[in-house]
Enzyme design. Structure first.
Site, PDB file in Angstrom:
ATOM      1  N   GLY A  74       0.827  -1.205   0.000  1.00  0.00           N
ATOM      2  CA  GLY A  74       0.000   0.000   0.000  1.00  0.00           C
ATOM      3  C   GLY A  74       0.853   1.244   0.000  1.00  0.00           C
ATOM      4  CB  SER A  75       0.030   4.780  -0.236  1.00  0.00           C
ATOM      5  OG  SER A  75      -1.092   4.863   0.606  1.00  0.00           O
ATOM      6  N   GLY A  93      -0.283  -1.695   6.309  1.00  0.00           N
ATOM      7  CA  GLY A  93      -1.395  -0.748   6.316  1.00  0.00           C
ATOM      8  C   GLY A  93      -2.719  -1.484   6.458  1.00  0.00           C
ATOM      9  CE  LYS A 117      -3.339  -5.958   5.430  1.00  0.00           C
ATOM     10  NZ  LYS A 117      -2.949  -4.731   4.692  1.00  0.00           N
ATOM     11  N   GLY A 118      -6.870  -5.325   1.808  1.00  0.00           N
ATOM     12  CA  GLY A 118      -7.003  -5.845   0.442  1.00  0.00           C
ATOM     13  C   GLY A 118      -7.443  -4.812  -0.559  1.00  0.00           C
ATOM     14  N   GLY A 126      -5.608  -2.908  -1.958  1.00  0.00           N
ATOM     15  CA  GLY A 126      -4.606  -3.010  -3.022  1.00  0.00           C
ATOM     16  C   GLY A 126      -4.519  -4.399  -3.620  1.00  0.00           C
ATOM     17  CD  GLU A 175      -1.816  -6.725   2.268  1.00  0.00           C
ATOM     18  OE1 GLU A 175      -1.341  -5.662   1.873  1.00  0.00           O
ATOM     19  OE2 GLU A 175      -3.038  -6.885   2.425  1.00  0.00           O
ATOM     20  CE  LYS A 227      -6.860   4.192   4.881  1.00  0.00           C
ATOM     21  NZ  LYS A 227      -5.660   3.446   4.622  1.00  0.00           N
TER      22      LYS A 227
HETATM   23  C1  5RP Z   1      -3.287  -3.827   0.256  1.00  0.00           C
HETATM   24  C2  5RP Z   1      -3.685  -3.392   1.614  1.00  0.00           C
HETATM   25  C3  5RP Z   1      -3.189  -2.061   2.072  1.00  0.00           C
HETATM   26  O1  5RP Z   1      -2.397  -2.249   3.184  1.00  0.00           O
HETATM   27  C4  5RP Z   1      -4.381  -1.207   2.387  1.00  0.00           C
HETATM   28  O2  5RP Z   1      -5.150  -1.077   1.194  1.00  0.00           O
HETATM   29  C5  5RP Z   1      -3.964   0.170   2.878  1.00  0.00           C
HETATM   30  O3  5RP Z   1      -3.322   0.872   1.866  1.00  0.00           O
HETATM   31  P1  5RP Z   1      -2.837   2.384   2.059  1.00  0.00           P
HETATM   32  O4  5RP Z   1      -1.691   2.356   3.008  1.00  0.00           O
HETATM   33  O5  5RP Z   1      -2.460   2.807   0.672  1.00  0.00           O
HETATM   34  O6  5RP Z   1      -4.006   3.155   2.589  1.00  0.00           O
HETATM   35  O7  5RP Z   1      -4.382  -4.056   2.335  1.00  0.00           O
HETATM   36  O8  5RP Z   1      -3.871  -5.052  -0.062  1.00  0.00           O
END
Ligand code: 5RP
Length: 234
Positions: free
Chosen positions: A31-32, A87, A99-100, A102, A108, A126
């Site tokens: 993720g970011s 994340g 989660k997920g 991304g 994960e 979040k």
């Molecule tokens: C990817 C995830 C990421 O950790 C989740 O989407 C959070 O991403 P971000 O840090 O960009 O908000 O679960 O599968």
């Protein structure tokens, strides 16, 4: 930098400073927000001469580890991880997660399940009481391409809401995960569900590979807040 990016950064840096020490095997999320954690880890490795080995949770995480010149490993070599930092799309008051977003939920969850602790890093948007309050893009469910229509129908029939196949940008075709699967996103469900049981029930549908519901897995969360502070939740 926007207040959201600053929030991600301060949460990520604090988690790395509090939870990573010399000799650790570290699971690296996707993720970011994790980008800031890996940058901090790389700084600490250089400044403190830390010996740290990283296990990625996705292709993105693998590239991040390599581009920051950190030691890359895998679960074959390091099946026991000291701490995974990752994340989340949403974190409820019991540290249950969605989660997920991304699409990396399977790896994960595998990496988190091999870890002595899983630490979540996130911005203030979040943080919620009940899963589903904040994150409106739906609960991601990784499925075998063969079964996505019957799985979608079964979930909608039993639990209501609406389940859709995640499509790539410009609807060029379905999103394919790092593991060659599809992602379903389940929206408009009841946020009051008994999530541990719903999760177990969905996982038992043939063709479901994994859900983005992380129940009882995370041990701590760091939220970067809009006022520049970091809120810790255990
Ligand atoms: C990817 C995830 C990421 O950790 C989740 O989407 C959070 O991403 P971000 O840090 O960009 O908000 O679960 O599968």
């Amino acid at each position: 930098m926007s207040s959201l990016e600053t929030a991600k950064k301060i949460a990520a840096r604090k988690a790395v400073d509090n939870h990573v020490s010399n000799g650790n095997i570290v699971g690296v999320g996707s993720g970011s927000t994790i980008v800031y954690a890996v940058e901090r880890l790389s700084e600490r490795v250089k400044q403190e001469n830390l010996d740290v080995v990283c296990v990625p949770t996705s292709f993105q995480a693998r590239q991040l580890i390599l581009s920051n010149k950190l030691k890359l490993s895998d679960l074959d070599t390091h099946p026991e991880i000291d701490v995974t930092i990752d994340g989340a799309d949403e974190v409820d008051s019991n540290l249950n997660l969605i989660k997920g977003g991304g699409g990396c939920l399977l790896q994960e969850k595998i990496v988190a399940s091999c870890s002595k602790s899983m630490v979540v890093i996130a911005d203030y948007t979040k943080n919620s009481q009940c899963l589903g309050e904040q994150y409106k893009k739906g609960i991601p469910i990784e499925v075998s391409p063969l079964g996505y229509v019957p799985i979608k129908n079964k979930i909608e029939k039993k639990y209501g809401g609406s389940v859709s196949l995640r499509m790539a940008v410009k609807k060029a075709g379905p999103v394919i995960t790092d593991n060659g699967n599809f992602i379903l996103d389940w929206v408009d469900y009841k946020s009051t569900f008994d999530w541990p049981n719903v999760n177990l029930d969905i996982i038992q549908i043939p063709g479901v590979v994994e859900t983005g519901l992380f129940i009882g897995i995370a041990s701590k969360a760091y939220f970067g807040m809009s006022d520049g502070s970091v809120k810790e939740q255990i």
